[in-house]
Design a protein around this motif. Structure first.
Motif, PDB file in Angstrom:
ATOM      1  N   UNK A  88       0.826  -1.198   0.000  1.00 52.76           N
ATOM      2  CA  UNK A  88       0.000   0.000   0.000  1.00 52.76           C
ATOM      3  C   UNK A  88       0.866   1.257   0.000  1.00 52.76           C
ATOM      4  N   UNK A  89       1.893   1.288   0.842  1.00 52.63           N
ATOM      5  CA  UNK A  89       2.743   2.480   0.942  1.00 52.63           C
ATOM      6  C   UNK A  89       3.503   2.703  -0.369  1.00 52.63           C
ATOM      7  N   UNK A  90       4.047   1.646  -0.924  1.00 55.41           N
ATOM      8  CA  UNK A  90       4.821   1.799  -2.173  1.00 55.41           C
ATOM      9  C   UNK A  90       3.919   2.140  -3.365  1.00 55.41           C
ATOM     10  N   UNK A  91       2.799   1.447  -3.493  1.00 62.84           N
ATOM     11  CA  UNK A  91       1.984   1.569  -4.704  1.00 62.84           C
ATOM     12  C   UNK A  91       0.993   2.731  -4.651  1.00 62.84           C
ATOM     13  N   UNK A 128      -8.221   5.616   1.622  1.00 65.56           N
ATOM     14  CA  UNK A 128      -7.623   4.580   0.775  1.00 65.56           C
ATOM     15  C   UNK A 128      -7.052   3.445   1.629  1.00 65.56           C
ATOM     16  N   UNK A 129      -6.440   3.805   2.775  1.00 63.95           N
ATOM     17  CA  UNK A 129      -5.910   2.783   3.679  1.00 63.95           C
ATOM     18  C   UNK A 129      -7.042   1.931   4.249  1.00 63.95           C
ATOM     19  N   UNK A 130      -8.140   2.582   4.594  1.00 64.14           N
ATOM     20  CA  UNK A 130      -9.296   1.864   5.127  1.00 64.14           C
ATOM     21  C   UNK A 130      -9.816   0.873   4.085  1.00 64.14           C
ATOM     22  N   UNK A 131      -9.906   1.333   2.852  1.00 65.92           N
ATOM     23  CA  UNK A 131     -10.393   0.460   1.781  1.00 65.92           C
ATOM     24  C   UNK A 131      -9.444  -0.712   1.532  1.00 65.92           C
ATOM     25  N   UNK A 132      -8.150  -0.482   1.754  1.00 70.07           N
ATOM     26  CA  UNK A 132      -7.152  -1.528   1.523  1.00 70.07           C
ATOM     27  C   UNK A 132      -6.985  -2.446   2.728  1.00 70.07           C
ATOM     28  N   UNK A 133      -7.664  -2.129   3.833  1.00 72.91           N
ATOM     29  CA  UNK A 133      -7.584  -2.970   5.019  1.00 72.91           C
ATOM     30  C   UNK A 133      -6.298  -2.823   5.805  1.00 72.91           C
ATOM     31  N   UNK A 135      -1.526   5.330   7.078  1.00 73.59           N
ATOM     32  CA  UNK A 135      -2.033   4.114   7.721  1.00 73.59           C
ATOM     33  C   UNK A 135      -2.257   4.297   9.228  1.00 73.59           C
ATOM     34  N   UNK A 136      -2.071   5.533   9.722  1.00 71.29           N
ATOM     35  CA  UNK A 136      -2.383   5.880  11.111  1.00 71.29           C
ATOM     36  C   UNK A 136      -1.426   5.228  12.107  1.00 71.29           C
ATOM     37  N   UNK A 137      -0.133   5.268  11.773  1.00 69.09           N
ATOM     38  CA  UNK A 137       0.893   4.826  12.722  1.00 69.09           C
ATOM     39  C   UNK A 137       1.815   5.985  13.089  1.00 69.09           C
ATOM     40  N   UNK A 138       1.372   7.216  12.843  1.00 69.58           N
ATOM     41  CA  UNK A 138       2.218   8.401  12.985  1.00 69.58           C
ATOM     42  C   UNK A 138       2.286   8.886  14.427  1.00 69.58           C
ATOM     43  N   UNK A 181     -12.266   7.199  17.990  1.00 68.68           N
ATOM     44  CA  UNK A 181     -12.113   7.957  16.740  1.00 68.68           C
ATOM     45  C   UNK A 181     -10.671   8.054  16.266  1.00 68.68           C
ATOM     46  N   UNK A 182      -9.714   7.956  17.196  1.00 71.37           N
ATOM     47  CA  UNK A 182      -8.313   7.957  16.787  1.00 71.37           C
ATOM     48  C   UNK A 182      -7.955   6.650  16.090  1.00 71.37           C
ATOM     49  N   UNK A 183      -8.375   5.525  16.675  1.00 74.23           N
ATOM     50  CA  UNK A 183      -8.096   4.216  16.069  1.00 74.23           C
ATOM     51  C   UNK A 183      -8.758   4.111  14.703  1.00 74.23           C
ATOM     52  N   UNK A 184      -9.926   4.715  14.573  1.00 72.87           N
ATOM     53  CA  UNK A 184     -10.643   4.684  13.292  1.00 72.87           C
ATOM     54  C   UNK A 184     -10.041   5.638  12.267  1.00 72.87           C
ATOM     55  N   UNK A 185      -9.033   6.405  12.665  1.00 73.32           N
ATOM     56  CA  UNK A 185      -8.369   7.315  11.733  1.00 73.32           C
ATOM     57  C   UNK A 185      -9.160   8.554  11.417  1.00 73.32           C
ATOM     58  N   UNK A 186     -10.173   8.844  12.224  1.00 74.28           N
ATOM     59  CA  UNK A 186     -11.026  10.004  11.959  1.00 74.28           C
ATOM     60  C   UNK A 186     -10.651  11.217  12.807  1.00 74.28           C
TER      61      UNK A 186
END
Length: 394
Positions: free
Chosen positions: A23-26, A53-58, A93-96, A121-126
Protein backbone atom coordinates in the motif's frame (compact mmCIF):
# COMPACT_ATOMS: atom_id res chain seq x y z
CA UNK A 1 -11.26 -1.82 23.70
CA UNK A 2 -8.59 -4.14 25.11
CA UNK A 3 -5.01 -3.03 25.75
CA UNK A 4 -3.56 -6.55 25.81
CA UNK A 5 -0.96 -7.46 23.20
CA UNK A 6 -2.01 -9.93 20.55
CA UNK A 7 0.38 -12.72 19.61
CA UNK A 8 -0.14 -13.27 15.88
CA UNK A 9 1.75 -16.02 14.14
CA UNK A 10 4.91 -15.01 12.30
CA UNK A 11 3.17 -15.72 8.99
CA UNK A 12 0.23 -13.47 9.92
CA UNK A 13 2.53 -10.60 10.92
CA UNK A 14 4.51 -10.99 7.70
CA UNK A 15 1.33 -10.94 5.61
CA UNK A 16 0.11 -7.83 7.41
CA UNK A 17 3.46 -6.06 6.97
CA UNK A 18 3.59 -7.06 3.30
CA UNK A 19 0.12 -5.57 2.78
CA UNK A 20 1.23 -2.32 4.44
CA UNK A 21 4.35 -2.20 2.28
CA UNK A 22 2.41 -2.75 -0.95
CA UNK A 23 0.00 0.00 0.00
CA UNK A 24 2.74 2.48 0.94
CA UNK A 25 4.82 1.80 -2.17
CA UNK A 26 1.98 1.57 -4.70
CA UNK A 27 -0.63 3.99 -3.36
CA UNK A 28 1.06 6.41 -0.95
CA UNK A 29 4.44 7.06 -2.58
CA UNK A 30 2.91 8.70 -5.69
CA UNK A 31 1.47 11.38 -3.36
CA UNK A 32 4.94 12.47 -2.19
CA UNK A 33 4.99 15.34 -4.71
CA UNK A 34 1.37 16.31 -4.08
CA UNK A 35 1.12 20.11 -3.65
CA UNK A 36 -0.85 19.48 -0.46
CA UNK A 37 2.41 18.40 1.21
CA UNK A 38 3.72 21.63 2.73
CA UNK A 39 6.24 22.94 5.23
CA UNK A 40 3.88 22.08 8.09
CA UNK A 41 3.07 18.60 6.86
CA UNK A 42 0.29 17.25 4.63
CA UNK A 43 -3.03 19.09 4.74
CA UNK A 44 -5.99 17.62 6.58
CA UNK A 45 -7.67 17.00 3.23
CA UNK A 46 -4.73 14.89 2.06
CA UNK A 47 -4.50 13.02 5.37
CA UNK A 48 -8.15 11.98 5.20
CA UNK A 49 -7.91 11.10 1.50
CA UNK A 50 -4.99 8.77 2.20
CA UNK A 51 -6.72 7.26 5.23
CA UNK A 52 -9.83 6.48 3.22
CA UNK A 53 -7.62 4.58 0.78
CA UNK A 54 -5.91 2.78 3.68
CA UNK A 55 -9.30 1.86 5.13
CA UNK A 56 -10.39 0.46 1.78
CA UNK A 57 -7.15 -1.53 1.52
CA UNK A 58 -7.58 -2.97 5.02
CA UNK A 59 -4.34 -1.47 6.39
CA UNK A 60 -5.61 1.42 8.52
CA UNK A 61 -4.18 1.37 12.07
CA UNK A 62 -2.59 -2.04 11.38
CA UNK A 63 -0.85 -2.29 14.77
CA UNK A 64 -4.19 -2.40 16.59
CA UNK A 65 -6.40 -5.35 15.74
CA UNK A 66 -10.17 -5.08 15.11
CA UNK A 67 -10.93 -6.20 18.68
CA UNK A 68 -8.74 -3.41 20.09
CA UNK A 69 -5.72 -5.50 21.04
CA UNK A 70 -2.28 -4.17 20.19
CA UNK A 71 0.35 -6.19 18.41
CA UNK A 72 3.39 -7.01 20.52
CA UNK A 73 6.25 -4.55 20.25
CA UNK A 74 8.28 -6.92 18.08
CA UNK A 75 5.29 -7.39 15.78
CA UNK A 76 4.65 -3.65 15.78
CA UNK A 77 8.24 -3.09 14.66
CA UNK A 78 7.80 -5.27 11.59
CA UNK A 79 4.65 -3.39 10.56
CA UNK A 80 5.75 0.16 11.43
CA UNK A 81 9.05 -0.22 9.61
CA UNK A 82 7.09 -0.92 6.43
CA UNK A 83 4.76 2.00 7.05
CA UNK A 84 7.81 4.29 7.15
CA UNK A 85 8.90 3.51 3.58
CA UNK A 86 7.36 6.86 2.64
CA UNK A 87 7.27 9.99 4.81
CA UNK A 88 3.52 9.94 4.13
CA UNK A 89 3.14 6.25 4.99
CA UNK A 90 2.62 6.57 8.76
CA UNK A 91 0.15 9.40 8.19
CA UNK A 92 -1.78 7.32 5.68
CA UNK A 93 -2.03 4.11 7.72
CA UNK A 94 -2.38 5.88 11.11
CA UNK A 95 0.89 4.83 12.72
CA UNK A 96 2.22 8.40 12.99
CA UNK A 97 3.50 10.27 16.02
CA UNK A 98 2.02 11.55 18.26
CA UNK A 99 -1.15 9.58 17.53
CA UNK A 100 0.47 6.16 17.77
CA UNK A 101 1.91 6.90 21.22
CA UNK A 102 -1.30 8.53 22.40
CA UNK A 103 -3.36 5.53 21.27
CA UNK A 104 -0.96 3.23 23.12
CA UNK A 105 -1.27 5.25 26.33
CA UNK A 106 -5.07 5.47 26.23
CA UNK A 107 -5.29 1.76 25.45
CA UNK A 108 -3.25 1.05 28.57
CA UNK A 109 -4.71 3.44 31.13
CA UNK A 110 -7.93 4.99 29.80
CA UNK A 111 -11.28 4.16 31.40
CA UNK A 112 -13.88 2.46 29.18
CA UNK A 113 -15.70 5.80 28.88
CA UNK A 114 -12.57 7.72 27.89
CA UNK A 115 -11.60 5.03 25.38
CA UNK A 116 -15.01 5.17 23.72
CA UNK A 117 -15.01 8.97 23.55
CA UNK A 118 -11.37 9.74 22.71
CA UNK A 119 -9.55 6.57 21.64
CA UNK A 120 -12.11 5.07 19.28
CA UNK A 121 -12.11 7.96 16.74
CA UNK A 122 -8.31 7.96 16.79
CA UNK A 123 -8.10 4.22 16.07
CA UNK A 124 -10.64 4.68 13.29
CA UNK A 125 -8.37 7.31 11.73
CA UNK A 126 -11.03 10.00 11.96
CA UNK A 127 -9.33 12.12 14.62
CA UNK A 128 -5.75 13.29 15.09
CA UNK A 129 -4.33 14.08 18.49
CA UNK A 130 -1.70 16.22 20.20
CA UNK A 131 0.36 15.73 23.38
CA UNK A 132 0.80 18.98 25.30
CA UNK A 133 3.90 18.63 27.47
CA UNK A 134 6.89 20.62 26.15
CA UNK A 135 7.04 24.32 27.06
CA UNK A 136 8.84 27.37 25.62
CA UNK A 137 12.59 27.39 26.26
CA UNK A 138 12.65 31.19 26.54
CA UNK A 139 10.30 30.87 29.51
CA UNK A 140 12.48 28.16 31.08
CA UNK A 141 9.67 25.66 30.74
CA UNK A 142 9.71 21.88 30.51
CA UNK A 143 11.65 20.33 27.66
CA UNK A 144 14.12 17.49 28.07
CA UNK A 145 13.60 18.01 31.81
CA UNK A 146 9.85 17.54 32.40
CA UNK A 147 10.23 18.45 36.09
CA UNK A 148 10.57 22.09 34.95
CA UNK A 149 6.89 22.14 33.96
CA UNK A 150 5.27 25.51 34.62
CA UNK A 151 1.76 24.88 33.33
CA UNK A 152 -0.50 24.73 36.38
CA UNK A 153 -3.84 23.20 37.24
CA UNK A 154 -6.13 23.46 40.24
CA UNK A 155 -9.46 21.96 41.17
CA UNK A 156 -12.49 24.27 41.05
CA UNK A 157 -15.63 22.37 41.97
CA UNK A 158 -15.86 19.39 39.63
CA UNK A 159 -13.52 20.93 37.03
CA UNK A 160 -9.78 21.40 36.80
CA UNK A 161 -8.60 24.82 35.59
CA UNK A 162 -5.38 24.81 33.53
CA UNK A 163 -3.13 27.75 32.62
CA UNK A 164 0.22 27.86 30.90
CA UNK A 165 2.19 27.87 27.68
CA UNK A 166 3.29 24.96 25.52
CA UNK A 167 5.72 24.73 22.59
CA UNK A 168 6.67 22.26 19.85
CA UNK A 169 3.22 20.68 20.15
CA UNK A 170 3.10 18.36 17.17
CA UNK A 171 -0.17 18.24 15.27
CA UNK A 172 -2.06 20.69 17.49
CA UNK A 173 -3.44 22.50 14.45
CA UNK A 174 -6.27 20.31 13.19
CA UNK A 175 -6.22 17.88 16.15
CA UNK A 176 -9.49 16.74 17.70
CA UNK A 177 -8.05 15.09 20.81
CA UNK A 178 -5.57 16.62 23.24
CA UNK A 179 -3.60 15.12 26.12
CA UNK A 180 -2.56 18.02 28.36
CA UNK A 181 0.05 17.81 31.12
CA UNK A 182 0.05 20.30 33.99
CA UNK A 183 1.20 20.39 37.59
CA UNK A 184 -0.98 20.57 40.71
CA UNK A 185 0.02 20.61 44.37
CA UNK A 186 -0.11 16.81 44.24
CA UNK A 187 2.30 16.69 41.28
CA UNK A 188 1.95 16.23 37.52
CA UNK A 189 -1.50 15.58 36.06
CA UNK A 190 -2.68 14.42 32.66
CA UNK A 191 -6.00 15.42 31.08
CA UNK A 192 -7.98 14.47 27.97
CA UNK A 193 -9.66 17.34 26.14
CA UNK A 194 -11.72 17.84 23.02
CA UNK A 195 -10.14 20.07 20.39
CA UNK A 196 -10.40 22.74 19.20
CA UNK A 197 -11.12 24.60 22.42
CA UNK A 198 -11.30 28.40 22.74
CA UNK A 199 -9.13 28.22 25.89
CA UNK A 200 -6.30 26.56 23.90
CA UNK A 201 -4.91 29.15 21.49
CA UNK A 202 -2.39 28.39 18.76
CA UNK A 203 -0.06 31.40 18.81
CA UNK A 204 1.99 30.24 15.84
CA UNK A 205 3.14 27.17 13.98
CA UNK A 206 6.93 27.02 14.03
CA UNK A 207 9.07 26.85 10.90
CA UNK A 208 11.05 23.65 11.46
CA UNK A 209 13.51 21.51 9.52
CA UNK A 210 11.04 18.62 9.22
CA UNK A 211 7.79 18.57 7.26
CA UNK A 212 6.12 15.16 7.58
CA UNK A 213 3.77 15.64 10.52
CA UNK A 214 0.28 17.08 9.91
CA UNK A 215 -0.26 20.38 11.68
CA UNK A 216 3.46 20.99 12.18
CA UNK A 217 4.73 22.02 15.62
CA UNK A 218 2.86 24.80 17.43
CA UNK A 219 3.37 27.27 20.25
CA UNK A 220 0.28 27.26 22.47
CA UNK A 221 -1.30 29.43 25.16
CA UNK A 222 -3.70 27.72 27.58
CA UNK A 223 -5.91 30.33 29.23
CA UNK A 224 -8.27 29.12 31.97
CA UNK A 225 -9.03 25.81 30.32
CA UNK A 226 -11.77 24.06 32.30
CA UNK A 227 -11.69 20.26 32.16
CA UNK A 228 -14.23 18.01 33.90
CA UNK A 229 -12.61 16.01 36.68
CA UNK A 230 -13.57 12.71 35.04
CA UNK A 231 -11.35 13.61 32.06
CA UNK A 232 -8.19 13.30 34.16
CA UNK A 233 -6.16 10.20 33.40
CA UNK A 234 -5.74 8.42 36.73
CA UNK A 235 -5.30 10.53 39.83
CA UNK A 236 -3.69 13.88 40.53
CA UNK A 237 0.07 13.50 40.82
CA UNK A 238 0.24 10.43 38.57
CA UNK A 239 0.97 12.30 35.33
CA UNK A 240 4.66 11.48 35.12
CA UNK A 241 3.97 7.80 35.85
CA UNK A 242 1.60 7.67 32.91
CA UNK A 243 4.07 9.57 30.76
CA UNK A 244 6.59 6.81 31.51
CA UNK A 245 4.17 4.19 30.18
CA UNK A 246 4.05 6.07 26.87
CA UNK A 247 7.72 7.03 26.79
CA UNK A 248 9.67 3.91 25.80
CA UNK A 249 7.26 2.55 23.17
CA UNK A 250 6.95 6.02 21.61
CA UNK A 251 10.73 6.40 21.41
CA UNK A 252 10.99 3.00 19.80
CA UNK A 253 8.19 3.54 17.29
CA UNK A 254 10.04 6.63 16.05
CA UNK A 255 13.01 4.33 15.41
CA UNK A 256 10.77 1.88 13.54
CA UNK A 257 9.24 4.46 11.20
CA UNK A 258 12.45 6.29 10.34
CA UNK A 259 14.22 3.00 9.82
CA UNK A 260 11.74 2.37 7.00
CA UNK A 261 12.41 5.81 5.53
CA UNK A 262 16.14 5.14 5.49
CA UNK A 263 15.61 1.77 3.80
CA UNK A 264 13.85 3.67 1.03
CA UNK A 265 16.57 6.36 0.88
CA UNK A 266 19.19 3.61 0.53
CA UNK A 267 17.18 2.10 -2.34
CA UNK A 268 17.02 5.46 -4.12
CA UNK A 269 20.73 6.20 -3.62
CA UNK A 270 21.68 2.71 -4.79
CA UNK A 271 19.53 3.00 -7.92
CA UNK A 272 21.28 6.31 -8.67
CA UNK A 273 24.75 4.86 -8.08
CA UNK A 274 24.21 1.92 -10.46
CA UNK A 275 22.91 4.19 -13.21
CA UNK A 276 25.02 7.36 -13.01
CA UNK A 277 28.52 7.33 -14.47
CA UNK A 278 31.54 9.51 -13.67
CA UNK A 279 35.16 9.24 -14.71
CA UNK A 280 34.50 6.32 -16.99
CA UNK A 281 32.57 4.01 -14.70
CA UNK A 282 29.43 3.67 -12.59
CA UNK A 283 29.41 5.61 -9.35
CA UNK A 284 29.07 2.42 -7.32
CA UNK A 285 32.32 1.16 -8.80
CA UNK A 286 34.16 4.07 -7.22
CA UNK A 287 35.29 2.84 -3.83
CA UNK A 288 34.30 6.07 -2.09
CA UNK A 289 30.69 5.63 -3.22
CA UNK A 290 30.44 1.85 -2.97
CA UNK A 291 31.81 1.89 0.56
CA UNK A 292 29.20 4.46 1.66
CA UNK A 293 26.41 2.19 0.48
CA UNK A 294 28.10 -0.78 2.18
CA UNK A 295 28.36 1.19 5.44
CA UNK A 296 24.68 2.04 5.11
CA UNK A 297 23.79 -1.62 4.85
CA UNK A 298 25.78 -2.32 8.02
CA UNK A 299 24.10 0.55 9.89
CA UNK A 300 20.65 -0.57 8.72
CA UNK A 301 21.19 -4.08 10.01
CA UNK A 302 22.52 -2.82 13.35
CA UNK A 303 19.51 -0.49 13.68
CA UNK A 304 17.10 -3.31 12.84
CA UNK A 305 18.64 -5.57 15.47
CA UNK A 306 18.66 -2.81 18.09
CA UNK A 307 14.95 -2.15 17.51
CA UNK A 308 14.14 -5.85 17.78
CA UNK A 309 16.19 -6.17 21.00
CA UNK A 310 14.48 -3.23 22.70
CA UNK A 311 11.05 -4.40 21.52
CA UNK A 312 11.68 -7.82 23.03
CA UNK A 313 12.48 -6.17 26.38
CA UNK A 314 9.24 -4.14 26.28
CA UNK A 315 7.31 -7.30 25.44
CA UNK A 316 8.30 -8.74 28.83
CA UNK A 317 6.23 -5.97 30.44
CA UNK A 318 9.29 -4.02 31.60
CA UNK A 319 9.25 -0.22 31.24
CA UNK A 320 12.52 -0.51 29.30
CA UNK A 321 13.62 3.03 30.09
CA UNK A 322 17.35 2.34 29.82
CA UNK A 323 16.94 0.00 26.89
CA UNK A 324 14.84 2.51 24.95
CA UNK A 325 17.44 5.21 25.64
CA UNK A 326 20.16 2.95 24.24
CA UNK A 327 18.05 2.09 21.19
CA UNK A 328 16.99 5.68 20.57
CA UNK A 329 20.60 6.92 20.58
CA UNK A 330 22.01 4.04 18.54
CA UNK A 331 19.25 4.02 15.94
CA UNK A 332 18.85 7.78 15.49
CA UNK A 333 22.60 8.25 15.09
CA UNK A 334 22.85 5.32 12.65
CA UNK A 335 19.92 6.62 10.60
CA UNK A 336 21.52 10.06 10.49
CA UNK A 337 24.69 8.54 9.03
CA UNK A 338 22.63 6.62 6.49
CA UNK A 339 20.61 9.63 5.38
CA UNK A 340 23.74 11.78 5.14
CA UNK A 341 25.55 9.20 2.99
CA UNK A 342 22.52 8.85 0.70
CA UNK A 343 22.59 12.59 0.05
CA UNK A 344 26.34 12.43 -0.56
CA UNK A 345 26.11 9.49 -2.96
CA UNK A 346 23.58 11.37 -5.07
CA UNK A 347 25.53 14.64 -5.11
CA UNK A 348 23.50 17.57 -6.39
CA UNK A 349 20.47 15.34 -6.99
CA UNK A 350 20.51 14.43 -3.30
CA UNK A 351 19.76 17.95 -2.13
CA UNK A 352 16.80 18.52 -4.43
CA UNK A 353 13.16 17.65 -3.89
CA UNK A 354 13.19 15.34 -6.91
CA UNK A 355 13.38 12.38 -4.51
CA UNK A 356 12.52 11.96 -0.84
CA UNK A 357 16.20 11.59 0.11
CA UNK A 358 16.61 15.23 1.17
CA UNK A 359 13.39 15.07 3.20
CA UNK A 360 14.50 11.89 4.94
CA UNK A 361 17.74 13.68 5.83
CA UNK A 362 15.77 16.59 7.34
CA UNK A 363 13.36 14.36 9.23
CA UNK A 364 16.07 12.15 10.72
CA UNK A 365 18.09 15.20 11.75
CA UNK A 366 15.10 16.36 13.77
CA UNK A 367 14.64 12.85 15.19
CA UNK A 368 18.03 13.15 16.93
CA UNK A 369 16.33 15.76 19.14
CA UNK A 370 12.71 14.58 19.34
CA UNK A 371 11.88 12.18 22.18
CA UNK A 372 15.05 13.23 23.95
CA UNK A 373 18.31 14.48 22.42
CA UNK A 374 21.17 12.02 22.16
CA UNK A 375 23.08 13.86 24.86
CA UNK A 376 20.24 13.66 27.40
CA UNK A 377 19.97 9.90 26.90
CA UNK A 378 23.73 9.48 27.29
CA UNK A 379 23.66 11.56 30.46
CA UNK A 380 20.82 9.45 31.85
CA UNK A 381 22.69 6.25 31.01
CA UNK A 382 25.87 7.61 32.60
CA UNK A 383 23.96 8.27 35.83
CA UNK A 384 22.68 4.70 35.79
CA UNK A 385 26.19 3.37 35.22
CA UNK A 386 27.43 5.39 38.19
CA UNK A 387 24.65 4.09 40.45
CA UNK A 388 25.31 0.51 39.42
CA UNK A 389 29.06 0.84 39.97
CA UNK A 390 28.66 2.45 43.40
CA UNK A 391 26.11 -0.18 44.43
CA UNK A 392 28.47 -2.97 43.33
CA UNK A 393 31.22 -1.45 45.46
CA UNK A 394 28.94 -1.66 48.48
Amino acid sequence: MSSHAEQLTEAEVTALADAVERFVRDVVAPYERDPRCGAHGPTEELVMELREKARAAGVLTPHIRPDGRHLTQRQTAVVLQRSGLSPLGPVAVNTMAPDEGNMYLLGKVGSPELKERFLKPMVEGRARSAFFMTEPAEENGAGSDPSMMQTTCHLDGNHWVINGRKAFITGAEGAKVGIVMAKAEEGACMFLVDLPNPAIRIDRVLETIDSSMPGGHAVITIDNLRVPADQMLGEAGEGFRYAQIRLSPARLSHCMRWYGACVRAQEIATAYAVKRKAFGKLLIDHEGVGFMLAENRIDLKQAELMIDWCASVLDTGALGTKESSIAKVAVSEALMRIADRCVQVMGGAGVTGDTIVEQVYREVRAFRIYDGPTEVHKWSLAKAIKREALTAQG
